[in-house]
Scaffold this motif. Sequence first.
Motif, PDB file in Angstrom:
ATOM      1  N   ARG A   6       0.850  -1.191   0.000  1.00  0.00           N
ATOM      2  CA  ARG A   6       0.000   0.000   0.000  1.00  0.00           C
ATOM      3  C   ARG A   6       0.886   1.242   0.000  1.00  0.00           C
ATOM      4  N   LEU A   7       0.719   2.050  -1.022  1.00  0.00           N
ATOM      5  CA  LEU A   7       1.459   3.300  -1.153  1.00  0.00           C
ATOM      6  C   LEU A   7       0.477   4.459  -1.130  1.00  0.00           C
ATOM      7  N   ASP A   8       0.948   5.612  -0.646  1.00  0.00           N
ATOM      8  CA  ASP A   8       0.069   6.781  -0.729  1.00  0.00           C
ATOM      9  C   ASP A   8       0.112   7.310  -2.167  1.00  0.00           C
ATOM     10  N   ASP A   9      -0.704   8.305  -2.446  1.00  0.00           N
ATOM     11  CA  ASP A   9      -0.819   8.823  -3.811  1.00  0.00           C
ATOM     12  C   ASP A   9       0.518   9.344  -4.345  1.00  0.00           C
ATOM     13  N   HIS A  10       1.244  10.042  -3.507  1.00  0.00           N
ATOM     14  CA  HIS A  10       2.540  10.602  -3.919  1.00  0.00           C
ATOM     15  C   HIS A  10       3.529   9.484  -4.262  1.00  0.00           C
ATOM     16  N   GLU A  11       3.607   8.471  -3.406  1.00  0.00           N
ATOM     17  CA  GLU A  11       4.511   7.346  -3.659  1.00  0.00           C
ATOM     18  C   GLU A  11       4.124   6.594  -4.931  1.00  0.00           C
ATOM     19  N   GLU A  13       2.498   7.754  -7.559  1.00  0.00           N
ATOM     20  CA  GLU A  13       2.808   8.563  -8.739  1.00  0.00           C
ATOM     21  C   GLU A  13       4.311   8.599  -9.013  1.00  0.00           C
ATOM     22  N   ALA A  14       5.117   8.718  -7.963  1.00  0.00           N
ATOM     23  CA  ALA A  14       6.573   8.714  -8.140  1.00  0.00           C
ATOM     24  C   ALA A  14       7.038   7.374  -8.700  1.00  0.00           C
ATOM     25  N   LEU A  15       6.485   6.293  -8.203  1.00  0.00           N
ATOM     26  CA  LEU A  15       6.833   4.963  -8.704  1.00  0.00           C
ATOM     27  C   LEU A  15       6.393   4.799 -10.157  1.00  0.00           C
ATOM     28  N   ARG A  16       5.217   5.279 -10.470  1.00  0.00           N
ATOM     29  CA  ARG A  16       4.709   5.205 -11.854  1.00  0.00           C
ATOM     30  C   ARG A  16       5.620   5.978 -12.815  1.00  0.00           C
ATOM     31  N   ARG A  17       6.015   7.191 -12.418  1.00  0.00           N
ATOM     32  CA  ARG A  17       6.899   7.994 -13.269  1.00  0.00           C
ATOM     33  C   ARG A  17       8.255   7.305 -13.457  1.00  0.00           C
ATOM     34  N   ARG A  18       8.805   6.759 -12.382  1.00  0.00           N
ATOM     35  CA  ARG A  18      10.101   6.084 -12.463  1.00  0.00           C
ATOM     36  C   ARG A  18      10.006   4.873 -13.378  1.00  0.00           C
ATOM     37  N   ALA A  19       8.941   4.103 -13.244  1.00  0.00           N
ATOM     38  CA  ALA A  19       8.758   2.910 -14.074  1.00  0.00           C
ATOM     39  C   ALA A  19       8.632   3.295 -15.544  1.00  0.00           C
ATOM     40  N   GLU A  20       7.870   4.331 -15.830  1.00  0.00           N
ATOM     41  CA  GLU A  20       7.720   4.794 -17.213  1.00  0.00           C
ATOM     42  C   GLU A  20       9.060   5.265 -17.770  1.00  0.00           C
ATOM     43  N   ARG A  24      10.110   0.000 -17.355  1.00  0.00           N
ATOM     44  CA  ARG A  24       9.909  -1.204 -16.550  1.00  0.00           C
ATOM     45  C   ARG A  24       8.565  -1.107 -15.852  1.00  0.00           C
ATOM     46  N   SER A  25       8.120  -2.210 -15.293  1.00  0.00           N
ATOM     47  CA  SER A  25       6.854  -2.180 -14.563  1.00  0.00           C
ATOM     48  C   SER A  25       7.073  -1.643 -13.149  1.00  0.00           C
ATOM     49  N   MET A  26       5.999  -1.149 -12.565  1.00  0.00           N
ATOM     50  CA  MET A  26       6.063  -0.687 -11.183  1.00  0.00           C
ATOM     51  C   MET A  26       6.469  -1.837 -10.275  1.00  0.00           C
ATOM     52  N   GLN A  27       5.989  -3.023 -10.568  1.00  0.00           N
ATOM     53  CA  GLN A  27       6.332  -4.201  -9.765  1.00  0.00           C
ATOM     54  C   GLN A  27       7.828  -4.497  -9.836  1.00  0.00           C
ATOM     55  N   GLU A  28       8.401  -4.413 -11.020  1.00  0.00           N
ATOM     56  CA  GLU A  28       9.841  -4.656 -11.161  1.00  0.00           C
ATOM     57  C   GLU A  28      10.652  -3.660 -10.332  1.00  0.00           C
ATOM     58  N   ILE A  29      10.256  -2.401 -10.403  1.00  0.00           N
ATOM     59  CA  ILE A  29      10.962  -1.355  -9.651  1.00  0.00           C
ATOM     60  C   ILE A  29      10.850  -1.623  -8.149  1.00  0.00           C
ATOM     61  N   ALA A  30       9.657  -1.943  -7.666  1.00  0.00           N
ATOM     62  CA  ALA A  30       9.445  -2.198  -6.237  1.00  0.00           C
ATOM     63  C   ALA A  30      10.225  -3.425  -5.778  1.00  0.00           C
TER      64      ALA A  30
END
Length: 67
Positions: A6-11, A13-20, A24-30
Amino acid sequence: MAMTLRLDDHETEALRRRAEHEGRSMQEIARQAVRDYIERTSRRELLDQVLDEELPRYAEALERLGK
């Protein structure tokens, strides 16, 4: 084993931007972040253990060098 992260909205969005950005996928990054954390903290714990075991052995010499 699956789990929910569970991530907050800011986390999220930051993860989504980094993955894009990385293509890579958000899951791969995490998952990489978890692996990096485990590796980093494991090394720190090993170093702390070695220092706890070895420093007393050389305490007298270290004290003399400090003078």
